[in-house]
Design an enzyme around this catalytic site. Structure first.
Site, PDB file in Angstrom:
ATOM      1  CG  ASP A  64      15.873  24.701 -30.824  1.00 19.93           C
ATOM      2  OD1 ASP A  64      15.324  23.587 -30.955  1.00 19.93           O
ATOM      3  OD2 ASP A  64      15.619  25.476 -29.881  1.00 19.93           O
ATOM      4  CB  SER A 144      10.169   5.069 -33.734  1.00 20.66           C
ATOM      5  OG  SER A 144      10.390   4.074 -32.769  1.00 20.66           O
ATOM      6  CE1 TYR A 157      11.232   8.604 -29.541  1.00 25.44           C
ATOM      7  CE2 TYR A 157      10.315   6.388 -29.541  1.00 25.44           C
ATOM      8  CZ  TYR A 157      11.206   7.306 -30.039  1.00 25.44           C
ATOM      9  OH  TYR A 157      12.070   6.938 -31.047  1.00 25.44           O
ATOM     10  CE  LYS A 161      10.566   9.477 -33.046  1.00 23.16           C
ATOM     11  NZ  LYS A 161      11.363  10.326 -33.973  1.00 23.16           N
TER      12      LYS A 161
END
Length: 261
Positions: A64, A144, A157, A161
């Protein structure tokens, strides 16, 4: 003929599917032994079997990445099983499709713990191992296109990134004196299970057919096709190999021509 990664070993998080699996298979094809870390042990074992079919050693274990102790233990286990490692790829991550007004503390905590925490804990574990063993290793992180340009309904998100790029730059400077390089890869619209889930959420939210959002995203790619996990894996292999030895602290786009910055 000697392959680029012959005699090397790589630890890859989130390697049970998607981009992580593609990277594992590409690095194995290039000669590396592979540790597959994933929450889903059955997926990890399947990828391990694929790696072994390529003639390389494989080690599959549950980890994890949001839990520092879990990830450090998995990396230590991989080091023991493979007799050391030279490459750490912090690939595991999740997406989140939420307008900023809808983000709640639980949403924020989950994605930051995985996307930022997973990179931080993986970087720590790898750097500690490299420094202790005197290895001039490579740490490679998943960012990303959203880590270069913030995108609506992907706000948090995108923030995670961007954070990966910051961690990559800081770690590159901290570890350069040990000969450790730290870089990141920044994919665009990749045809994986993650994008299928994004597409489903956008279809429900926007009232459009399944597949429409993905096709719309892919329609803006200069090279005229969606990205594949293998496209990303090819670039990750470059970052893992000797041709990138003089490169550190960078997070290049590998998106087929979506962003031009």
């Amino acid at each position: 003929m000697r392959t680029p990664l012959e005699g090397k070993a790589a630890v890859i998080t989130g390697a049970g599917q998607g981009i992580g699996r593609a990277i594992a298979l590409r690095l194995a094809a290039d000669g590396a032994d592979i540790a597959i870390l994933d929450l889903n042990i059955e997926n990890a074992k399947r990828v391990a079997a694929e790696v072994e079919a390529l003639g390389r050693r494989a080690y599959a274990t549950v980890s994890d990445v949001s839990d520092r102790d879990s990830l450090h233990a998995a990396v230590e286990g991989a080091e023991k099983e493979l007799g050391g490692f030279d490459i750490m790829i912090n690939n595991a991550g999740i997406a989140q499709v939420l307008p900023l007004l809808e983000v709640r503390p639980s949403d924020f905590e989950r994605i930051t713990q995985i996307n930022i925490g997973g990179v931080l804990w993986g970087t720590q574990a790898a750097a500690a191992s490299f420094i202790n063993r005197g290895v001039k290793g490579k740490i490679i992180n998943a960012s990303s296109i959203a880590g270069h340009t913030g995108q609506p309904v992907f706000g948090v998100y995108s923030a995670t990134k961007f954070a990966v790029r910051g961690l990559t730059q800081a770690a590159a400077q901290e570890y350069a004196r040990y000969g450790i390089t730290v870089n990141a890869y920044c994919p665009g619209t990749v045809g994986t299970g993650m994008w299928e889930e994004i597409d489903r959420i956008l279809a429900e939210r926007d009232g459009v057919p399944i597949g429409a959002s993905f096709r719309n995203q892919a329609g803006g790619i200069a090279l005229g096709r969606p990205e594949t996990p293998e496209d990303v894996a090819g670039f990750a292999a470059y970052l893992a190999g000797p041709d990138s030895d003089y490169m550190t602290g960078q997070a290049p786009l590998i998106d087929g021509g979506m962003l031009f910055i």
